[in-house]
Write a protein that holds these residues in place. Sequence first.
Motif, PDB file in Angstrom:
ATOM      1  N   GLU A 257      -1.788  -2.101 -10.466  1.00 10.53           N
ATOM      2  CA  GLU A 257      -1.994  -1.009  -9.513  1.00 10.53           C
ATOM      3  C   GLU A 257      -3.485  -0.735  -9.444  1.00 10.53           C
ATOM      4  OE1 GLU A 257       0.279   2.381 -10.754  1.00 10.53           O
ATOM      5  OE2 GLU A 257       2.178   1.391 -10.386  1.00 10.53           O
ATOM      6  N   VAL A 258      -4.040  -0.783  -8.222  1.00 10.24           N
ATOM      7  CA  VAL A 258      -5.469  -0.570  -8.024  1.00 10.24           C
ATOM      8  C   VAL A 258      -5.704   0.360  -6.836  1.00 10.24           C
ATOM      9  CG1 VAL A 258      -6.110  -2.812  -9.013  1.00 10.24           C
ATOM     10  CG2 VAL A 258      -5.701  -2.624  -6.564  1.00 10.24           C
ATOM     11  N   SER A 259      -6.966   0.800  -6.695  1.00  8.56           N
ATOM     12  CA  SER A 259      -7.292   1.727  -5.613  1.00  8.56           C
ATOM     13  C   SER A 259      -7.867   1.039  -4.376  1.00  8.56           C
ATOM     14  CB  SER A 259      -8.299   2.765  -6.112  1.00  8.56           C
ATOM     15  OG  SER A 259      -9.524   2.145  -6.466  1.00  8.56           O
ATOM     16  N   ASP A 260      -8.203  -0.259  -4.476  1.00  6.66           N
ATOM     17  CA  ASP A 260      -8.828  -0.941  -3.346  1.00  6.66           C
ATOM     18  C   ASP A 260      -8.521  -2.442  -3.422  1.00  6.66           C
ATOM     19  OD1 ASP A 260     -10.429  -1.688  -1.207  1.00  6.66           O
ATOM     20  OD2 ASP A 260     -12.317  -1.150  -2.177  1.00  6.66           O
ATOM     21  N   ILE A 261      -8.252  -3.063  -2.280  1.00  8.28           N
ATOM     22  CA  ILE A 261      -7.988  -4.509  -2.272  1.00  8.28           C
ATOM     23  C   ILE A 261      -8.935  -5.273  -1.359  1.00  8.28           C
ATOM     24  CG2 ILE A 261      -5.564  -4.311  -2.926  1.00  8.28           C
ATOM     25  CD1 ILE A 261      -4.903  -4.804   0.079  1.00  8.28           C
TER      26      ILE A 261
ATOM     27  N   GLU B 293       0.848  -1.190   0.000  1.00  6.13           N
ATOM     28  CA  GLU B 293       0.000   0.000   0.000  1.00  6.13           C
ATOM     29  C   GLU B 293       0.885   1.242   0.000  1.00  6.13           C
ATOM     30  OE1 GLU B 293      -3.600   0.938   2.789  1.00  6.13           O
ATOM     31  OE2 GLU B 293      -1.738   1.564   3.769  1.00  6.13           O
ATOM     32  N   TYR B 294       0.646   2.123  -0.935  1.00  7.41           N
ATOM     33  CA  TYR B 294       1.369   3.394  -1.026  1.00  7.41           C
ATOM     34  C   TYR B 294       0.418   4.499  -0.609  1.00  7.41           C
ATOM     35  CZ  TYR B 294       5.100   1.117  -3.646  1.00  7.41           C
ATOM     36  OH  TYR B 294       6.139   0.307  -4.016  1.00  7.41           O
ATOM     37  N   ASN B 295       0.786   5.245   0.422  1.00  7.44           N
ATOM     38  CA  ASN B 295      -0.023   6.349   0.920  1.00  7.44           C
ATOM     39  C   ASN B 295       0.689   7.648   0.565  1.00  7.44           C
ATOM     40  OD1 ASN B 295      -1.383   8.303   2.331  1.00  7.44           O
ATOM     41  ND2 ASN B 295      -1.319   7.244   4.284  1.00  7.44           N
ATOM     42  N   TYR B 296       0.087   8.409  -0.332  1.00 13.32           N
ATOM     43  CA  TYR B 296       0.688   9.662  -0.783  1.00 13.32           C
ATOM     44  C   TYR B 296       0.183  10.866  -0.004  1.00 13.32           C
ATOM     45  CZ  TYR B 296       2.685   7.083  -4.650  1.00 13.32           C
ATOM     46  OH  TYR B 296       3.405   6.196  -5.399  1.00 13.32           O
TER      47      TYR B 296
ATOM     48  N   ALA C 284     -12.665  -4.275  -6.566  1.00 14.70           N
ATOM     49  CA  ALA C 284     -13.754  -3.340  -6.302  1.00 14.70           C
ATOM     50  C   ALA C 284     -13.451  -1.911  -6.747  1.00 14.70           C
ATOM     51  CB  ALA C 284     -14.083  -3.346  -4.813  1.00 14.70           C
ATOM     52  N   GLY C 285     -12.190  -1.533  -6.761  1.00 19.81           N
ATOM     53  CA  GLY C 285     -11.837  -0.146  -7.049  1.00 19.81           C
ATOM     54  C   GLY C 285     -11.383   0.068  -8.474  1.00 19.81           C
ATOM     55  N   ASP C 286     -10.716   1.185  -8.673  1.00 20.08           N
ATOM     56  CA  ASP C 286     -10.185   1.542  -9.985  1.00 20.08           C
ATOM     57  C   ASP C 286      -8.913   0.757 -10.274  1.00 20.08           C
ATOM     58  OD1 ASP C 286     -12.175   3.483 -10.404  1.00 20.08           O
ATOM     59  OD2 ASP C 286     -10.999   4.975  -9.302  1.00 20.08           O
ATOM     60  N   ILE C 287      -8.700   0.453 -11.541  1.00 20.82           N
ATOM     61  CA  ILE C 287      -7.462  -0.175 -11.998  1.00 20.82           C
ATOM     62  C   ILE C 287      -6.637   0.912 -12.661  1.00 20.82           C
ATOM     63  CG2 ILE C 287      -6.446  -1.900 -13.526  1.00 20.82           C
ATOM     64  CD1 ILE C 287      -9.144  -3.455 -13.234  1.00 20.82           C
ATOM     65  N   TYR C 288      -5.479   1.234 -12.071  1.00 18.94           N
ATOM     66  CA  TYR C 288      -4.631   2.302 -12.602  1.00 18.94           C
ATOM     67  C   TYR C 288      -3.673   1.804 -13.674  1.00 18.94           C
ATOM     68  CZ  TYR C 288      -6.248   4.723  -8.396  1.00 18.94           C
ATOM     69  OH  TYR C 288      -7.019   5.275  -7.418  1.00 18.94           O
TER      70      TYR C 288
ATOM     71  N   VAL D  55      -3.093  12.283  -3.130  1.00 21.49           N
ATOM     72  CA  VAL D  55      -3.616  11.173  -3.932  1.00 21.49           C
ATOM     73  C   VAL D  55      -4.188  10.121  -2.989  1.00 21.49           C
ATOM     74  CG1 VAL D  55      -2.996   9.365  -5.602  1.00 21.49           C
ATOM     75  CG2 VAL D  55      -1.810  11.535  -5.656  1.00 21.49           C
ATOM     76  N   ASP D  56      -5.191   9.368  -3.458  1.00 21.86           N
ATOM     77  CA  ASP D  56      -5.705   8.248  -2.669  1.00 21.86           C
ATOM     78  C   ASP D  56      -4.632   7.174  -2.533  1.00 21.86           C
ATOM     79  OD1 ASP D  56      -8.188   9.384  -2.342  1.00 21.86           O
ATOM     80  OD2 ASP D  56      -9.021   8.440  -4.141  1.00 21.86           O
ATOM     81  N   TYR D  57      -4.948   6.147  -1.762  1.00 26.69           N
ATOM     82  CA  TYR D  57      -4.048   5.009  -1.634  1.00 26.69           C
ATOM     83  C   TYR D  57      -3.899   4.310  -2.984  1.00 26.69           C
ATOM     84  CZ  TYR D  57      -4.547   5.354   3.426  1.00 26.69           C
ATOM     85  OH  TYR D  57      -4.521   5.785   4.718  1.00 26.69           O
ATOM     86  N   VAL D  58      -2.725   3.769  -3.211  1.00 26.26           N
ATOM     87  CA  VAL D  58      -2.462   2.955  -4.393  1.00 26.26           C
ATOM     88  C   VAL D  58      -1.911   1.628  -3.893  1.00 26.26           C
ATOM     89  CG1 VAL D  58      -1.092   2.713  -6.491  1.00 26.26           C
ATOM     90  CG2 VAL D  58      -1.963   4.967  -5.842  1.00 26.26           C
ATOM     91  N   TYR D  59      -2.487   0.533  -4.377  1.00 25.61           N
ATOM     92  CA  TYR D  59      -2.031  -0.807  -4.021  1.00 25.61           C
ATOM     93  C   TYR D  59      -1.309  -1.388  -5.223  1.00 25.61           C
ATOM     94  CZ  TYR D  59      -5.108  -0.124  -0.095  1.00 25.61           C
ATOM     95  OH  TYR D  59      -5.700   0.381   1.031  1.00 25.61           O
ATOM     96  N   ARG D  60      -0.034  -1.731  -5.033  1.00 28.44           N
ATOM     97  CA  ARG D  60       0.780  -2.269  -6.122  1.00 28.44           C
ATOM     98  C   ARG D  60       1.047  -3.748  -5.879  1.00 28.44           C
ATOM     99  NH1 ARG D  60       3.487   3.139  -5.987  1.00 28.44           N
ATOM    100  NH2 ARG D  60       2.735   4.131  -7.899  1.00 28.44           N
ATOM    101  N   PHE D  61       0.891  -4.535  -6.937  1.00 26.01           N
ATOM    102  CA  PHE D  61       1.081  -5.988  -6.888  1.00 26.01           C
ATOM    103  C   PHE D  61       2.402  -6.339  -7.558  1.00 26.01           C
ATOM    104  CE2 PHE D  61      -3.254  -5.489  -6.007  1.00 26.01           C
ATOM    105  CZ  PHE D  61      -3.823  -6.680  -5.588  1.00 26.01           C
ATOM    106  N   TYR D  62       3.185  -7.173  -6.875  1.00 21.86           N
ATOM    107  CA  TYR D  62       4.487  -7.617  -7.385  1.00 21.86           C
ATOM    108  C   TYR D  62       4.519  -9.143  -7.398  1.00 21.86           C
ATOM    109  CZ  TYR D  62       5.870  -2.837  -6.253  1.00 21.86           C
ATOM    110  OH  TYR D  62       5.950  -1.479  -6.172  1.00 21.86           O
ATOM    111  N   PHE D  63       5.141  -9.714  -8.413  1.00 17.26           N
ATOM    112  CA  PHE D  63       5.340 -11.161  -8.497  1.00 17.26           C
ATOM    113  C   PHE D  63       6.802 -11.413  -8.184  1.00 17.26           C
ATOM    114  CE2 PHE D  63       5.442 -15.258 -10.903  1.00 17.26           C
ATOM    115  CZ  PHE D  63       4.446 -15.891 -10.179  1.00 17.26           C
TER     116      PHE D  63
END
Length: 124
Positions: free
Chosen positions: A75-79, A41-44, A97-101, A48-56
């Motif tokens: 990268e999405v806005s909600d998990i 979770e990235y909190n700016y 559920a949220g936006d896909i960035y 900006v709202d929270y951004v959730y980044r997925f890594y493999f």
Amino acid sequence: MSSFAFPIILVGSLLLSGCSDPSVEKKAEFPIESHKVAVFEYNYGATVDYVYRFYFLANTSEVTKAPDPDQAFLEVSDIENMKVEIEGDKIFISCIAGDIYSYDSRIFVDGKEYFPKLNQRCGD
């Protein structure tokens, strides 16, 4: 120095100081065979709202620090309520559920290709 130079310097330094690094926290980890999907979770702050980044990532060690943001495949806005599963070379992520960035439909790890599949519906 003229009387208007100080306010210009002060305003400029205030604008530059508003650009700070986000706070980053690991929120979830999904082990998948020899790899894992890690979510950070990235909190700016107020900008900006929270951004959730997925890594493999390789499943060989504990990841406490987020990788480079450019390495995220999603990268999405909600998990909340999100599910992650793998079948062969496909990574299924459902209940978005949220936006896909941003989203990469193909990722390469250790010479192998994986295909993340997104679904905003929950269940089958």
